[in-house]
Design a protein around this motif. Sequence first.
Motif, PDB file in Angstrom:
ATOM      1  N   ILE A   1     -12.556 -13.799 -22.842  1.00 12.24           N
ATOM      2  CA  ILE A   1     -12.269 -15.131 -23.358  1.00 12.24           C
ATOM      3  C   ILE A   1     -13.484 -16.046 -23.227  1.00 12.24           C
ATOM      4  N   GLY A   2     -14.430 -15.703 -22.419  1.00 11.63           N
ATOM      5  CA  GLY A   2     -15.616 -16.530 -22.227  1.00 11.63           C
ATOM      6  C   GLY A   2     -15.383 -17.568 -21.142  1.00 11.63           C
ATOM      7  N   GLU A   3     -16.468 -18.061 -20.560  1.00 15.99           N
ATOM      8  CA  GLU A   3     -16.423 -19.073 -19.497  1.00 15.99           C
ATOM      9  C   GLU A   3     -15.518 -18.675 -18.338  1.00 15.99           C
ATOM     10  N   ASP A   4     -15.333 -17.398 -18.174  1.00 14.01           N
ATOM     11  CA  ASP A   4     -14.537 -16.878 -17.075  1.00 14.01           C
ATOM     12  C   ASP A   4     -15.508 -16.513 -15.946  1.00 14.01           C
ATOM     13  N   LYS A   5     -15.145 -16.814 -14.725  1.00 12.02           N
ATOM     14  CA  LYS A   5     -16.029 -16.533 -13.588  1.00 12.02           C
ATOM     15  C   LYS A   5     -15.842 -15.113 -13.045  1.00 12.02           C
ATOM     16  N   THR A   6     -15.008 -14.325 -13.699  1.00 11.38           N
ATOM     17  CA  THR A   6     -14.709 -12.977 -13.219  1.00 11.38           C
ATOM     18  C   THR A   6     -15.969 -12.138 -13.034  1.00 11.38           C
ATOM     19  N   ILE A   7     -16.839 -12.136 -14.017  1.00 13.41           N
ATOM     20  CA  ILE A   7     -18.053 -11.313 -13.937  1.00 13.41           C
ATOM     21  C   ILE A   7     -18.936 -11.801 -12.789  1.00 13.41           C
ATOM     22  N   ASN A   8     -19.111 -13.111 -12.683  1.00 10.99           N
ATOM     23  CA  ASN A   8     -19.936 -13.659 -11.596  1.00 10.99           C
ATOM     24  C   ASN A   8     -19.397 -13.242 -10.228  1.00 10.99           C
ATOM     25  N   VAL A   9     -18.092 -13.305 -10.056  1.00 12.22           N
ATOM     26  CA  VAL A   9     -17.474 -12.934  -8.779  1.00 12.22           C
ATOM     27  C   VAL A   9     -17.702 -11.454  -8.488  1.00 12.22           C
ATOM     28  N   HIS A  10     -17.506 -10.606  -9.494  1.00 13.71           N
ATOM     29  CA  HIS A  10     -17.700  -9.169  -9.285  1.00 13.71           C
ATOM     30  C   HIS A  10     -19.166  -8.833  -8.989  1.00 13.71           C
ATOM     31  N   ILE A  11     -20.081  -9.453  -9.708  1.00 17.80           N
ATOM     32  CA  ILE A  11     -21.509  -9.228  -9.447  1.00 17.80           C
ATOM     33  C   ILE A  11     -21.844  -9.679  -8.030  1.00 17.80           C
ATOM     34  N   SER A  12     -21.321 -10.833  -7.616  1.00 15.30           N
ATOM     35  CA  SER A  12     -21.545 -11.347  -6.262  1.00 15.30           C
ATOM     36  C   SER A  12     -21.015 -10.364  -5.218  1.00 15.30           C
ATOM     37  N   ASN A  13     -19.816  -9.830  -5.447  1.00 10.06           N
ATOM     38  CA  ASN A  13     -19.232  -8.856  -4.514  1.00 10.06           C
ATOM     39  C   ASN A  13     -20.078  -7.585  -4.437  1.00 10.06           C
ATOM     40  N   ILE A  14     -20.563  -7.116  -5.577  1.00 12.36           N
ATOM     41  CA  ILE A  14     -21.412  -5.921  -5.592  1.00 12.36           C
ATOM     42  C   ILE A  14     -22.688  -6.192  -4.793  1.00 12.36           C
ATOM     43  N   ARG A  15     -23.298  -7.344  -5.032  1.00 10.86           N
ATOM     44  CA  ARG A  15     -24.526  -7.697  -4.310  1.00 10.86           C
ATOM     45  C   ARG A  15     -24.300  -7.726  -2.794  1.00 10.86           C
ATOM     46  N   LYS A  16     -23.168  -8.301  -2.370  1.00 15.69           N
ATOM     47  CA  LYS A  16     -22.853  -8.356  -0.934  1.00 15.69           C
ATOM     48  C   LYS A  16     -22.712  -6.946  -0.358  1.00 15.69           C
ATOM     49  N   LYS A  17     -22.026  -6.081  -1.079  1.00 19.67           N
ATOM     50  CA  LYS A  17     -21.822  -4.707  -0.598  1.00 19.67           C
ATOM     51  C   LYS A  17     -23.145  -3.944  -0.527  1.00 19.67           C
ATOM     52  N   LEU A  18     -24.008  -4.167  -1.500  1.00 18.63           N
ATOM     53  CA  LEU A  18     -25.315  -3.504  -1.484  1.00 18.63           C
ATOM     54  C   LEU A  18     -26.197  -4.076  -0.372  1.00 18.63           C
ATOM     55  N   LYS A  19     -26.140  -5.379  -0.178  1.00 12.92           N
ATOM     56  CA  LYS A  19     -26.947  -6.071   0.845  1.00 12.92           C
ATOM     57  C   LYS A  19     -26.551  -5.612   2.250  1.00 12.92           C
ATOM     58  N   ALA A  20     -25.290  -5.225   2.419  1.00 13.37           N
ATOM     59  CA  ALA A  20     -24.814  -4.778   3.731  1.00 13.37           C
ATOM     60  C   ALA A  20     -25.475  -3.472   4.166  1.00 13.37           C
ATOM     61  N   VAL A  21     -25.974  -2.688   3.218  1.00 13.18           N
ATOM     62  CA  VAL A  21     -26.585  -1.398   3.576  1.00 13.18           C
ATOM     63  C   VAL A  21     -28.065  -1.313   3.219  1.00 13.18           C
ATOM     64  N   SER A  22     -28.594  -2.324   2.503  1.00 10.73           N
ATOM     65  CA  SER A  22     -29.999  -2.276   2.098  1.00 10.73           C
ATOM     66  C   SER A  22     -30.527  -3.679   1.836  1.00 10.73           C
ATOM     67  N   ALA A  23     -31.797  -3.882   2.149  1.00 14.83           N
ATOM     68  CA  ALA A  23     -32.439  -5.167   1.873  1.00 14.83           C
ATOM     69  C   ALA A  23     -32.930  -5.238   0.423  1.00 14.83           C
ATOM     70  N   GLU A  24     -32.902  -4.122  -0.255  1.00 12.97           N
ATOM     71  CA  GLU A  24     -33.369  -4.017  -1.646  1.00 12.97           C
ATOM     72  C   GLU A  24     -32.459  -4.805  -2.587  1.00 12.97           C
ATOM     73  N   GLU A  25     -33.050  -5.486  -3.571  1.00 12.47           N
ATOM     74  CA  GLU A  25     -32.282  -6.170  -4.615  1.00 12.47           C
ATOM     75  C   GLU A  25     -32.044  -5.182  -5.752  1.00 12.47           C
ATOM     76  N   TYR A  26     -30.810  -5.101  -6.215  1.00 10.45           N
ATOM     77  CA  TYR A  26     -30.484  -4.153  -7.289  1.00 10.45           C
ATOM     78  C   TYR A  26     -30.087  -4.833  -8.591  1.00 10.45           C
ATOM     79  N   ILE A  27     -29.506  -6.015  -8.498  1.00 10.62           N
ATOM     80  CA  ILE A  27     -29.038  -6.708  -9.712  1.00 10.62           C
ATOM     81  C   ILE A  27     -29.753  -8.040  -9.832  1.00 10.62           C
ATOM     82  N   GLU A  28     -30.234  -8.288 -11.034  1.00 11.91           N
ATOM     83  CA  GLU A  28     -30.985  -9.506 -11.311  1.00 11.91           C
ATOM     84  C   GLU A  28     -30.241 -10.320 -12.364  1.00 11.91           C
TER      85      GLU A  28
END
Length: 172
Positions: free
Chosen positions: A134-161
């Motif tokens: 539908i657009g202007e939905d924060k769903t993608i931002n929230v999921h990307i944020s959650n993925i980043r947190k999970k990756l950050k918990a095991v690595s200092a490397e940035e994976y998503i830009e």
Amino acid sequence: MLPGLSGEELLPKLKEKQHIPVIVVSAKDGLDSKINLLTSGAEDYLTKPFEIQELVARVGVQIRRFAEPEESPTQHLQYKDLVLNQASFTASVNEKEIVLTKQEFKILELLLSHPNKVFSKQDIYDYAWDDIYIGEDKTINVHISNIRKKLKAVSAEEYIETVWGIGFRLAK
């Protein structure tokens, strides 16, 4: 009754060139015609008149029978130390497993399958959800944020830009 050549002559030539299902649609309803074409390689035989729904159903059967499973040369997608196992739907960084939701896995799968491409929120939504964006939905931002947190918990490397105004891609 085809122009220039009969179905009986065409069928072996067609089968010789390509491995495709053939459904004969004919006005000939004699048993000999049916048996001849079916034993010559036709997968099905339908006599006229017929209902379109029946033809569509028969085509569906042949598609299911002849559909080749999608070939996946690799069951793993990898970027830096991040590995996605598509067969087991698992992810790991430096051999440490990361627990992902279905959508998080699909988002990473999309990004890893095209490492240099920038994906809009709509691209990501269309891939990871079977729903209309539908657009202007924060769903993608929230999921990307959650993925980043999970990756950050095991690595200092940035994976998503984040590519401002466009979407997301794998970090370079």
